[in-house]
Design a protein around this motif. Structure first.
Motif, PDB file in Angstrom:
ATOM      1  N   ARG A  66       0.824  -1.206   0.000  1.00  0.00           N
ATOM      2  CA  ARG A  66       0.000   0.000   0.000  1.00  0.00           C
ATOM      3  C   ARG A  66       0.860   1.258   0.000  1.00  0.00           C
ATOM      4  NH1 ARG A  66      -4.226  -0.714   4.669  1.00  0.00           N
ATOM      5  NH2 ARG A  66      -2.981  -2.593   4.722  1.00  0.00           N
ATOM      6  N   ASP A  67       2.022   1.187   0.688  1.00  0.00           N
ATOM      7  CA  ASP A  67       2.868   2.365   0.817  1.00  0.00           C
ATOM      8  C   ASP A  67       3.903   2.465  -0.292  1.00  0.00           C
ATOM      9  OD1 ASP A  67       1.480   2.771   3.168  1.00  0.00           O
ATOM     10  OD2 ASP A  67       2.951   1.658   4.355  1.00  0.00           O
ATOM     11  N   GLY A  68       3.739   1.673  -1.336  1.00  0.00           N
ATOM     12  CA  GLY A  68       4.711   1.701  -2.414  1.00  0.00           C
ATOM     13  C   GLY A  68       5.539   0.430  -2.429  1.00  0.00           C
ATOM     14  N   VAL A  69       6.694   0.508  -3.073  1.00  0.00           N
ATOM     15  CA  VAL A  69       7.537  -0.672  -3.208  1.00  0.00           C
ATOM     16  C   VAL A  69       8.578  -0.664  -2.106  1.00  0.00           C
ATOM     17  CG1 VAL A  69       9.078  -1.928  -4.739  1.00  0.00           C
ATOM     18  CG2 VAL A  69       7.202  -0.596  -5.694  1.00  0.00           C
ATOM     19  N   ARG A  70       8.769  -1.822  -1.454  1.00  0.00           N
ATOM     20  CA  ARG A  70       9.820  -1.897  -0.451  1.00  0.00           C
ATOM     21  C   ARG A  70      10.659  -3.139  -0.707  1.00  0.00           C
ATOM     22  NH1 ARG A  70       8.430  -5.305   3.873  1.00  0.00           N
ATOM     23  NH2 ARG A  70       6.384  -6.226   3.575  1.00  0.00           N
ATOM     24  N   ASN A  71      11.825  -3.117  -0.128  1.00  0.00           N
ATOM     25  CA  ASN A  71      12.769  -4.212  -0.333  1.00  0.00           C
ATOM     26  C   ASN A  71      12.680  -5.207   0.817  1.00  0.00           C
ATOM     27  OD1 ASN A  71      15.790  -5.215   0.429  1.00  0.00           O
ATOM     28  ND2 ASN A  71      15.470  -5.178  -1.772  1.00  0.00           N
ATOM     29  N   VAL A  72      12.722  -6.484   0.478  1.00  0.00           N
ATOM     30  CA  VAL A  72      12.878  -7.547   1.475  1.00  0.00           C
ATOM     31  C   VAL A  72      14.089  -8.358   1.044  1.00  0.00           C
ATOM     32  CG1 VAL A  72      11.877  -9.584   2.555  1.00  0.00           C
ATOM     33  CG2 VAL A  72      10.410  -7.641   1.983  1.00  0.00           C
ATOM     34  N   ALA A  73      15.045  -8.498   1.934  1.00  0.00           N
ATOM     35  CA  ALA A  73      16.281  -9.182   1.565  1.00  0.00           C
ATOM     36  C   ALA A  73      16.687 -10.172   2.652  1.00  0.00           C
ATOM     37  CB  ALA A  73      17.407  -8.164   1.359  1.00  0.00           C
ATOM     38  N   LEU A  74      17.421 -11.192   2.212  1.00  0.00           N
ATOM     39  CA  LEU A  74      18.125 -12.060   3.154  1.00  0.00           C
ATOM     40  C   LEU A  74      19.597 -11.699   3.066  1.00  0.00           C
ATOM     41  CD1 LEU A  74      16.460 -15.540   2.496  1.00  0.00           C
ATOM     42  CD2 LEU A  74      16.176 -14.085   4.516  1.00  0.00           C
ATOM     43  N   VAL A  75      20.193 -11.430   4.227  1.00  0.00           N
ATOM     44  CA  VAL A  75      21.608 -11.052   4.276  1.00  0.00           C
ATOM     45  C   VAL A  75      22.367 -12.116   5.061  1.00  0.00           C
ATOM     46  CG1 VAL A  75      23.246  -9.383   5.231  1.00  0.00           C
ATOM     47  CG2 VAL A  75      21.202  -8.582   4.033  1.00  0.00           C
ATOM     48  N   ASP A  76      23.459 -12.592   4.473  1.00  0.00           N
ATOM     49  CA  ASP A  76      24.357 -13.519   5.170  1.00  0.00           C
ATOM     50  C   ASP A  76      25.404 -12.709   5.917  1.00  0.00           C
ATOM     51  OD1 ASP A  76      23.156 -15.862   4.430  1.00  0.00           O
ATOM     52  OD2 ASP A  76      24.407 -16.159   2.657  1.00  0.00           O
ATOM     53  N   LEU A  77      25.346 -12.737   7.259  1.00  0.00           N
ATOM     54  CA  LEU A  77      26.335 -12.012   8.048  1.00  0.00           C
ATOM     55  C   LEU A  77      27.665 -12.762   8.058  1.00  0.00           C
ATOM     56  CD1 LEU A  77      25.554  -9.308   9.418  1.00  0.00           C
ATOM     57  CD2 LEU A  77      23.596 -10.765   8.888  1.00  0.00           C
ATOM     58  N   ASP A  78      28.728 -12.013   8.222  1.00  0.00           N
ATOM     59  CA  ASP A  78      30.065 -12.616   8.186  1.00  0.00           C
ATOM     60  C   ASP A  78      30.270 -13.635   9.306  1.00  0.00           C
ATOM     61  OD1 ASP A  78      30.504 -11.038   6.010  1.00  0.00           O
ATOM     62  OD2 ASP A  78      31.924  -9.668   6.989  1.00  0.00           O
ATOM     63  N   GLU A  79      29.498 -13.520  10.394  1.00  0.00           N
ATOM     64  CA  GLU A  79      29.631 -14.481  11.501  1.00  0.00           C
ATOM     65  C   GLU A  79      28.958 -15.818  11.195  1.00  0.00           C
ATOM     66  OE1 GLU A  79      28.631 -11.348  11.944  1.00  0.00           O
ATOM     67  OE2 GLU A  79      30.126 -10.424  13.269  1.00  0.00           O
ATOM     68  N   GLY A  80      28.206 -15.888  10.093  1.00  0.00           N
ATOM     69  CA  GLY A  80      27.664 -17.187   9.704  1.00  0.00           C
ATOM     70  C   GLY A  80      26.177 -17.374   9.956  1.00  0.00           C
ATOM     71  N   PHE A  81      25.424 -16.283  10.120  1.00  0.00           N
ATOM     72  CA  PHE A  81      23.981 -16.434  10.224  1.00  0.00           C
ATOM     73  C   PHE A  81      23.298 -15.602   9.151  1.00  0.00           C
ATOM     74  CE2 PHE A  81      25.010 -12.869  12.967  1.00  0.00           C
ATOM     75  CZ  PHE A  81      23.964 -11.979  12.834  1.00  0.00           C
ATOM     76  N   ARG A  82      22.053 -15.968   8.878  1.00  0.00           N
ATOM     77  CA  ARG A  82      21.271 -15.326   7.814  1.00  0.00           C
ATOM     78  C   ARG A  82      20.106 -14.595   8.438  1.00  0.00           C
ATOM     79  NH1 ARG A  82      20.240 -19.189   3.005  1.00  0.00           N
ATOM     80  NH2 ARG A  82      22.415 -18.610   2.668  1.00  0.00           N
ATOM     81  N   MET A  83      19.810 -13.416   7.921  1.00  0.00           N
ATOM     82  CA  MET A  83      18.824 -12.542   8.534  1.00  0.00           C
ATOM     83  C   MET A  83      17.892 -11.963   7.487  1.00  0.00           C
ATOM     84  SD  MET A  83      19.818  -9.276  10.822  1.00  0.00           S
ATOM     85  CE  MET A  83      18.573  -8.179  11.471  1.00  0.00           C
ATOM     86  N   MET A  84      16.582 -11.977   7.781  1.00  0.00           N
ATOM     87  CA  MET A  84      15.631 -11.293   6.909  1.00  0.00           C
ATOM     88  C   MET A  84      15.593  -9.834   7.311  1.00  0.00           C
ATOM     89  SD  MET A  84      11.620 -12.043   6.061  1.00  0.00           S
ATOM     90  CE  MET A  84      11.988 -13.489   5.072  1.00  0.00           C
ATOM     91  N   THR A  85      15.718  -8.930   6.334  1.00  0.00           N
ATOM     92  CA  THR A  85      15.847  -7.517   6.621  1.00  0.00           C
ATOM     93  C   THR A  85      15.482  -6.752   5.360  1.00  0.00           C
ATOM     94  OG1 THR A  85      17.438  -5.841   7.400  1.00  0.00           O
ATOM     95  CG2 THR A  85      18.314  -7.611   6.022  1.00  0.00           C
ATOM     96  N   ARG A  86      15.875  -5.515   5.283  1.00  0.00           N
ATOM     97  CA  ARG A  86      15.708  -4.774   4.036  1.00  0.00           C
ATOM     98  C   ARG A  86      16.933  -3.912   3.789  1.00  0.00           C
ATOM     99  NH1 ARG A  86      12.100  -0.650   6.834  1.00  0.00           N
ATOM    100  NH2 ARG A  86      13.377   1.219   6.756  1.00  0.00           N
ATOM    101  N   ILE A  87      17.145  -3.606   2.511  1.00  0.00           N
ATOM    102  CA  ILE A  87      18.271  -2.758   2.137  1.00  0.00           C
ATOM    103  C   ILE A  87      17.730  -1.349   1.933  1.00  0.00           C
ATOM    104  CG2 ILE A  87      20.216  -2.469   0.558  1.00  0.00           C
ATOM    105  CD1 ILE A  87      20.126  -5.196   2.070  1.00  0.00           C
ATOM    106  N   ASP A  88      18.250  -0.421   2.718  1.00  0.00           N
ATOM    107  CA  ASP A  88      17.855   0.983   2.640  1.00  0.00           C
ATOM    108  C   ASP A  88      18.821   1.744   1.748  1.00  0.00           C
ATOM    109  OD1 ASP A  88      15.589   1.018   4.139  1.00  0.00           O
ATOM    110  OD2 ASP A  88      16.373   2.338   5.713  1.00  0.00           O
ATOM    111  N   GLY A  89      18.357   2.842   1.178  1.00  0.00           N
ATOM    112  CA  GLY A  89      19.246   3.736   0.459  1.00  0.00           C
ATOM    113  C   GLY A  89      19.509   3.339  -0.976  1.00  0.00           C
ATOM    114  N   THR A  90      18.886   2.265  -1.413  1.00  0.00           N
ATOM    115  CA  THR A  90      18.996   1.808  -2.794  1.00  0.00           C
ATOM    116  C   THR A  90      17.571   1.554  -3.272  1.00  0.00           C
ATOM    117  OG1 THR A  90      21.067   0.679  -2.259  1.00  0.00           O
ATOM    118  CG2 THR A  90      20.004   0.033  -4.309  1.00  0.00           C
TER     119      THR A  90
END
Ligand SMILES: [Zn+2]
Length: 121
Positions: A66-90
């Motif tokens: 409803r508020d437009g397009v947003r990003n949903v991303a999975l990021v692999d952290l260098d410590e070895g875990f994966r996190m659902m988040t979003r990328i801002d600024g792009t």
């Protein structure tokens, strides 16, 4: 300290600008999202660590809402875990898999939220 829920400890970290995760003392697995038992070996001996906040985009999607397009991303952290988040600024649909990103906390409706931005060594 042990009386607080794993999610509570994580959110306290965000409020302090920290990205916290757990590491299993039994098998050394990095554990995320926060929980009571290690998903790898079942141990209940999980120690909190603070992530350096550097990671790599594993997957990315532009979600239209409803508020437009947003990003949903999975990021692999260098410590070895994966996190659902979003990328801002792009632009939400211009985030590329494999991009190096760094952790940041933004305030959303008074609550700290974990996001990532492009750029990390
Ligand atoms: Zn374990």
């Amino acid at each position: 300290m042990s009386e607080r829920s794993p999610d509570g400890v994580f959110r306290e970290g965000l409020a302090a600008g920290e990205l916290r995760f757990q590491r299993c003392r039994g098998c050394a697995a990095a554990v995320f999202p926060p929980r009571a038992l290690c998903p790898s070996c079942g141990a209940d001996d999980l120690a909190w660590e603070r992530s350096g906040g550097r990671g790599t985009v594993y997957s990315t999607t532009a979600v239209r809402g409803r508020d437009g397009v947003r990003n949903v991303a999975l990021v692999d952290l260098d410590e070895g875990f994966r996190m659902m988040t979003r990328i801002d600024g792009t632009a939400p649909d211009e985030v590329a898999i494999g991009t190096r990103v760094s952790f940041a906390v933004v305030d959303e409706d008074g609550a700290p939220v974990a996001v990532f931005r492009e750029g990390a060594a």
